[in-house]
Write an enzyme that holds these catalytic residues in place. Structure first.
Site, PDB file in Angstrom:
ATOM      1  N   LYS A 173       0.807  -1.215   0.000  1.00 39.52           N
ATOM      2  CA  LYS A 173       0.000   0.000   0.000  1.00 39.52           C
ATOM      3  C   LYS A 173       0.847   1.275   0.000  1.00 39.52           C
ATOM      4  O   LYS A 173       0.507   2.238  -0.687  1.00 39.52           O
ATOM      5  CB  LYS A 173      -0.963   0.011   1.179  1.00 39.52           C
ATOM      6  N   THR A 174       1.952   1.280   0.742  1.00 36.40           N
ATOM      7  CA  THR A 174       2.782   2.481   0.777  1.00 36.40           C
ATOM      8  C   THR A 174       3.443   2.711  -0.580  1.00 36.40           C
ATOM      9  O   THR A 174       3.577   3.848  -1.036  1.00 36.40           O
ATOM     10  CB  THR A 174       3.847   2.365   1.879  1.00 36.40           C
ATOM     11  N   ASP A 209      -2.020   7.968   4.051  1.00 37.66           N
ATOM     12  CA  ASP A 209      -1.600   6.599   4.332  1.00 37.66           C
ATOM     13  C   ASP A 209      -2.172   6.172   5.682  1.00 37.66           C
ATOM     14  O   ASP A 209      -2.486   7.009   6.532  1.00 37.66           O
ATOM     15  CB  ASP A 209      -0.071   6.544   4.352  1.00 37.66           C
ATOM     16  N   GLU A 210      -2.309   4.866   5.893  1.00 34.11           N
ATOM     17  CA  GLU A 210      -2.817   4.322   7.164  1.00 34.11           C
ATOM     18  C   GLU A 210      -4.137   4.989   7.554  1.00 34.11           C
ATOM     19  O   GLU A 210      -4.354   5.395   8.705  1.00 34.11           O
ATOM     20  CB  GLU A 210      -1.776   4.516   8.283  1.00 34.11           C
ATOM     21  N   GLN A 230      -6.471  -3.647  10.123  1.00 36.09           N
ATOM     22  CA  GLN A 230      -5.293  -3.253  10.893  1.00 36.09           C
ATOM     23  C   GLN A 230      -5.537  -1.976  11.696  1.00 36.09           C
ATOM     24  O   GLN A 230      -4.598  -1.268  12.061  1.00 36.09           O
ATOM     25  CB  GLN A 230      -4.094  -3.064   9.962  1.00 36.09           C
ATOM     26  N   ARG A 253       3.205  -9.758  10.545  1.00 34.89           N
ATOM     27  CA  ARG A 253       4.576  -9.205  10.514  1.00 34.89           C
ATOM     28  C   ARG A 253       5.564 -10.286  10.071  1.00 34.89           C
ATOM     29  O   ARG A 253       6.691  -9.978   9.673  1.00 34.89           O
ATOM     30  CB  ARG A 253       5.009  -8.712  11.906  1.00 34.89           C
TER      31      ARG A 253
END
Length: 724
Positions: free
Chosen positions: A36-37, A222-223, A253, A605
């Protein structure tokens, strides 16, 4: 290859669609490890390359300074454009910049000081004292937490006071009002004010609002799942003119509800922007298929989510390891042994992480690693800028920048000790209140000190001369030598050198020298560097900004801190009901879902190896038997390779529907007694329920009694009475 092809090279079809889609509102629902980033970064590069946006029209926000720095670096490589021409930063940095420029329009001085969490709690403590509210009855941290949550939701003092219906909320409302007044008197803002101030600016000042709406034609976030109400209002208001808002996030998330993040922002995006385009990124590039399948199975138990089908084209990978230990000590020892074995077969220490739910769990893990000489680093321990010697030095520097900063004044007037006690400070505070000035301003005039004994007045005058001397020096010296001058002239260095522990003193002096070096680095990177600019920059650091992945050491951190990171091998320890998920969330479905999202974040992770562990006995609230986390019980058996204790103890496991049945059965006569309830026992008196399992007469309670300590009870025989 054209510049456009270079930007989209290596992207999959949904990623390319997101990067190149037409203007208008766009929501990119990006699963864990789906890039996504990278998509957001390439989107910025695409807008610049195609001329759809100029650098000055781009506003891209994320949640850490490190992420913002990486984004700038990637965009520069893709476009060759100096990223300093764009506003790429955290929300808080963006807010600070706007308020420095436009804040005076809503009575915020350009030279405001930013209070960190420690400063804010100190101010709350002072407010509690002045309001004669017992800090033992209501914790300063609790008050600060509630004020912060109110600000995150953009709830004003008046609104909060109006809604106060309990003694606790009434007390918080009083502190909130005085706290805000003291911030204003000190020319200071806390972290939340950096966002709330911008909201108020955009609401109240039409000219500024129209300038900013015109300037930022493309807003990228973002996020997005971690935005709070203030952040969302800022983004939505700025996007109102051009309607080009590009939000990237993953509702699975969303793990910061406890600090104000609102998952509704991402879940309701399509309602707020009905003509938006929704793009799903479902291909995971990080984890093996087995890790991804296990994580997806767990998160599927949540109700508040957008349905996604994550997949990986990678190898299935090995099974997840489920480690069951007799005790927490044995768990730590077995984890250390497994790390040794992984390193022995070629894995680097820095490719391994141990995650846990609470910081308190790190101690026993550290001890096991130290015994085996396994190098490790802790993320989220005492941050550099919160060390006492650093806070003391920074308090002097803040006072020099802002003489109205009473919090910093109180910290340094007797640090190091000058024989100026609390009774003297109280007299100065009364005089300053009478004259309506700050403490630092008060002591510049000798006539204001006549109420003090002559010897005490001399000490305060000497301190005033010191501040005046340093204030003059601040205007002409480079930052690094000036910082060392402050440490020397204030007596901080001499005080450290006179301590009994030479090694500890040397480390603290090195820390001050490191602070000065950081200031020098800041000055070399910024042609217009100022002391105030440096103080602002470091006040906006997060615990992740100092995390060094290059160090070959095992990483220990909470699952919250691991957000955005990845490791070849991940251990998640302490997977016990009441610990992960935490006991206080067990009876709140929304908070329990956030705990499950946290578990999902921890699992994803891991790239190739995931180990989950719990102990059958852990010393919390006194020693107690434990039950495996419901998240463990939600995992498919075929994906688990279970390592059991070597003794006769067996795994305490329940079926997948156990917790739902136990907690939500309408026919359960003991349903009213929940975790957190206060109960009365005829023999042991009052206590608090800290754990509940089962249903009906076989319900098992663990109660922590005020005088008798923790007791395990069965509902049928306990004769518990619900107090509240």
């Amino acid at each position: 290859m054209s510049g456009q092809e270079e930007i989209t090279e290596g992207l999959n079809q949904p990623q390319t669609e997101a990067v190149t889609c037409p203007d208008g509102p766009v929501l990119v629902l990006a699963g864990a490890g789906s890039g996504k980033t990278r998509v957001l970064t390439c989107r910025v590069a695409h807008l610049l390359k195609t001329g759809r946006g100029t650098p000055q029209q781009i506003l891209a926000v994320t949640f850490t300074n490190k992420a913002a720095g990486e984004m700038k670096s990637r965009i520069e490589k893709l476009t060759g454009i100096d990223p300093r021409a764009m506003q790429i930063s955290t929300f808080h940095s963006f807010g600070a910049r706007l308020l420095r420029t436009y804040g005076e329009r809503i009575n915020i001085t350009r030279d405001f000081t930013i209070y960190d969490e420690d400063d804010s709690i100190s101010l709350v403590k002072k407010c509690l004292v002045d309001l004669k509210i017992d800090s033992k009855a209501i914790s300063p941290k609790t008050v600060r937490y509630r004020i912060s949550n109110a600000k995150s939701a953009v709830i004003s003092v008046a609104q909060y006071s109006k809604s106060a219906k309990t003694p606790l909320i009434e007390a918080v409302a009083k502190v909130y009002e005085l706290y805000q007044q003291r911030l204003a008197d000190s020319g200071a803002l806390d972290f939340d004010d950096l966002l709330v101030g911008v909201v108020l600016l955009l609401r109240k000042d039409q000219t500024t609002r129209e300038i900013l709406q015109q300037r930022y034609s493309h807003i990228l976030i973002d996020e997005f799942q971690d935005t709070n109400q203030a952040q969302y209002e800022i983004a939505r208001t700025l996007a109102r003119r051009h309607k080009n808002i590009f939000a990237v996030g993953d509702d699975d998330q969303s793990i910061y509800g406890w600090r104000g993040a609102n998952i509704g922002n991402i879940l309701n995006f399509e309602k707020d922007f009905p003509d938006c385009r929704v793009i799903f990124l479902e291909e995971n590039y990080r984890s093996t298929q087995n890790i991804l399948k296990a994580a997806s199975t767990v998160i599927a138990n949540n109700q508040l989510r957008n349905e996604k089908t994550l997949f990986s084209r990678g190898v299935p990978g090995e099974q997840l390891t489920l480690l069951i230990s007799e005790t927490a000590s044995q768990e730590a020892e077995q984890i250390a042994t497994m790390i040794e074995n992984q390193v022995r077969t070629g894995r680097l220490h820095r490719d391994i992480a141990i995650l846990y739910r609470t910081n308190a769990q790190s101690r026993i893990l550290e001890e096991s690693l130290r015994r085996r000489f396994i190098p490790y680093q802790i993320v989220g321990g005492l941050r550099f800028y919160l060390r006492k010697e650093i806070k003391d030095t920074l308090a002097y520097l803040k006072l020099l920048c802002n003489p109205k900063d009473d919090v910093s004044f109180r910290r340094v007037i007797n640090c190091p000790k000058r024989g100026i006690g609390q009774s003297t400070i109280t007299k100065l505070e009364m005089k300053a209140k009478q004259l309506r000035c700050s403490l630092a301003e008060l002591i510049t005039d000798k006539t204001n000190l006549e109420m003090l004994a002559s010897a005490m007045a001399v000490r305060v005058e000497k301190f005033a001369r010191l501040i005046s001397f340093l204030g003059k020096k601040a205007k002409g010296m480079p930052l690094q030598p000036f910082f060392m001058l402050v440490a020397e002239k204030t007596g901080l260095l001499a005080d450290l050198q006179s301590g009994n522990h030479a090694e500890a003193a040397a480390n603290r002096i090195e820390n001050i020298q490191e602070l000065a070096a950081a200031a020098a680095e800041y000055q070399s990177d910024n042609s217009d560097a100022t002391l105030g600019g440096f103080l602002e920059a470091i006040s906006l650091y997060t615990e992740m900004d100092n995390y060094d992945r290059r160090q070959d050491a095992v990483t220990l951190m909470t699952v919250h801190a691991a957000k955005g990171l990845e490791f070849e091998s991940v251990f998640i320890s302490g997977l016990e009901e009441g610990l992960f998920p935490l006991a206080r969330y067990l009876d709140n479905p929304h908070q329990l879902e956030e705990e499950r999202r946290l578990m999902y974040v921890g699992m994803t992770r891991a790239k190739s190896k995931l180990t989950l562990s719990y102990a059958l006995w852990r010393a919390r609230f006194g020693g107690k038997m434990t039950m495996s986390s419901r998240f463990v019980d939600e995992l498919p058996d075929e994906l688990l390779d279970t390592i059991r204790p070597t003794t006769t103890s067996q795994r305490n496991r329940v079926n997948k529907n156990y917790f739902k049945e136990a907690r939500y059965s309408s026919t359960d006569p003991y349903a009213a007694i929940r975790v957190g309830s206060i109960v009365y026992h005829p023999r042991w008196g009052e206590g608090k329920v800290v754990k509940r399992a089962g249903m009906g007469e076989s319900t098992q309670f663990e109660v922590r009694f005020t005088y008798a300590g923790p007791k395990a009870l069965v509902a049928k025989h306990a004769k518990l009475q619900l107090v509240r």
